[in-house]
Enzyme design. Structure first.
Site, PDB file in Angstrom:
ATOM      1  N   ASP A   1      36.718  32.322  71.796  1.00  0.00           N
ATOM      2  CA  ASP A   1      36.763  33.413  70.812  1.00  0.00           C
ATOM      3  C   ASP A   1      35.865  34.595  71.205  1.00  0.00           C
ATOM      4  O   ASP A   1      35.027  35.051  70.403  1.00  0.00           O
ATOM      5  CB  ASP A   1      36.309  32.907  69.422  1.00  0.00           C
ATOM      6  CG  ASP A   1      36.991  31.613  68.999  1.00  0.00           C
ATOM      7  OD1 ASP A   1      38.185  31.459  69.280  1.00  0.00           O
ATOM      8  OD2 ASP A   1      36.312  30.769  68.369  1.00  0.00           O
ATOM      9  N   GLU A  60      45.533  34.087  62.811  1.00  0.00           N
ATOM     10  CA  GLU A  60      44.063  34.195  62.855  1.00  0.00           C
ATOM     11  C   GLU A  60      43.690  35.168  63.974  1.00  0.00           C
ATOM     12  O   GLU A  60      44.555  35.782  64.589  1.00  0.00           O
ATOM     13  CB  GLU A  60      43.420  32.821  63.087  1.00  0.00           C
ATOM     14  CG  GLU A  60      43.800  32.165  64.400  1.00  0.00           C
ATOM     15  CD  GLU A  60      43.285  30.726  64.519  1.00  0.00           C
ATOM     16  OE1 GLU A  60      42.709  30.176  63.563  1.00  0.00           O
ATOM     17  OE2 GLU A  60      43.491  30.138  65.603  1.00  0.00           O
TER      18      GLU A  60
HETATM   19  O1  FUB Z   1      36.932  28.583  67.354  1.00  0.00           O
HETATM   20  C1  FUB Z   1      37.300  28.094  66.092  1.00  0.00           C
HETATM   21  C2  FUB Z   1      38.558  28.731  65.633  1.00  0.00           C
HETATM   22  O2  FUB Z   1      39.594  28.489  66.575  1.00  0.00           O
HETATM   23  C3  FUB Z   1      38.506  30.232  65.552  1.00  0.00           C
HETATM   24  O3  FUB Z   1      37.817  30.708  64.445  1.00  0.00           O
HETATM   25  C4  FUB Z   1      39.954  30.521  65.578  1.00  0.00           C
HETATM   26  O4  FUB Z   1      40.284  31.859  65.771  1.00  0.00           O
HETATM   27  C5  FUB Z   1      40.403  29.629  66.715  1.00  0.00           C
HETATM   28  O5  FUB Z   1      40.156  30.198  67.973  1.00  0.00           O
END
Ligand code: FUB
Length: 344
Positions: free
Chosen positions: A31, A244
């Site tokens: 991320d 997301e």
């Molecule tokens: O890294 C944890 C979660 O997985 C992140 O918040 C999401 O975007 C995904 O990458």
């Protein structure tokens, strides 16, 4: 890329075909939110660990506890690890799961924005500050009022205003806020409260930040993502709907809102004329990487735009042990982005 296809991958071959190598290999990172501060590149990723949590569709296996900050003098240079910048134990309101963060700077203060679950099991978004871009960061005693869900990305517009983009489905709990309060019915179902396939998809949120960047200046607003006919993208359109990993960058006066489609593993983008949108879907930035999640940022460095992203190539496909990477983004004359294949 789905878990069940991992066993068929020849990782030696895949890593030879990868268009870029992990920026670091001494720890797992994911991320990546990249920024240039004072001419230097800083990366704010999640710090992946194997905490022994069982894999589930709520992301319980993403049990991260702290953040490290990384820096690079230039794109070809070494990526330096500056160590722990913030630990969950030092955040009074946060219990667990330090997920994807972002950072920004205002008047010489550096701000780390991060999601974590509170002691009621609800994701909130917190702010921590430092006098240095590498931290250590000191967390505010409470999360941002009225914050919810995950994956904050804070964009500074040319007029000096800051906006937070956020939200994430399934384990990110966005679907639990459809009535404006947290719905804890069926807490173990990642898909409970998701709209039907023929209904508009759930939308990410944006809020202008208060002058001190500690709170929202307004109630968060939904960001409309429209198809080419001006209709909201539907919940059943898994190749294009928001899941997301919100990010916002600006190029030639246009606002590019990019995001992950989650279970179809694309990084897509939509373009608008102001920070609030609406945004019109334009295409894919990144095809699926090895690993379930895909999450990115876009950072302008010496007048070129770079995609910072992650994959699970180093861990040979372990979903929650990822590695940050970067590659250049190319635009066509009409401003659309050439889709990147992460492996040749
Ligand atoms: O890294 C944890 C979660 O997985 C992140 O918040 C999401 O975007 C995904 O990458």
């Amino acid at each position: 890329m789905p878990e069940d296809s991992i066993e068929h991958i020849n990782f030696e071959d895949l890593n030879n075909r990868a268009i870029s190598k992990p920026l670091v290999d001494h720890i797992f990172t994911a991320d990546p939110s990249a920024h240039v501060f004072n001419g230097k590149i800083y990366i704010y990723p999640s710090h992946d660990i194997d905490a022994g949590e069982a894999f589930d569709d709520l992301g319980s296996h993403f049990a991260m506890e702290d953040y490290h900050v990384f820096s690079m003098e230039d794109i070809a240079g070494e990526t330096k690890d500056h160590g722990v910048a913030l630990h969950v134990d030092d955040v009074a309101w946060a219990k667990q799961q330090m997920w994807a963060p972002d950072a920004n700077e205002k008047n010489g203060t550096y701000y780390l924005f991060f999601p974590a679950k509170d002691y009621k099991g609800v994701f909130r978004i917190g702010v921590a500050t430092s006098e240095s871009p590498i931290g250590p960061f000191k967390a505010r005693p409470k999360p941002i009022e009225n914050s919810f869900s995950i994956d904050p990305a804070v964009f500074k517009d040319d007029d000096g205003e800051y906006y937070m983009y956020f939200g994430g489905l399934w384990g990110g709990q966005l679907q639990r806020w459809r009535e404006g309060v947290f719905n804890n019915n069926e807490p173990n179902s990642p898909t409970a409260h998701i709209p039907k396939d023929n209904e508009p998809a759930l939308l990410p949120f944006v809020a202008k930040m208060a002058a001190d960047l500690f709170e929202f200046a307004e109630a968060p607003k939904e960001i409309k993502i429209l198809d080419e006919d001006g209709n909201l993208i539907l919940a059943g359109d898994h190749n294009r709907r928001f899941f997301e990993a919100a990010w916002l960058h600006k190029r030639k006066g246009k606002y590019y809102f990019s995001y992950s489609t989650g279970d179809t593993h694309f990084i897509c983008y939509a373009v608008g004329d102001n920070p609030y949108g609406p945004y019109t879907y334009k295409g894919k930035i990144l095809n699926p990487v090895v690993g379930w999640t895909s999450h990115h940022s876009i950072c302008s460095i010496k007048e070129k735009d770079y995609l910072f992203y992650h994959d699970s190539s180093l861990s040979k496909g372990v979903t929650h042990l990822r590695s940050i990477k970067m590659t250049e983004i190319k635009y066509r004359d009409d401003g659309t982005i050439v889709t990147i294949n992460p492996y040749n």
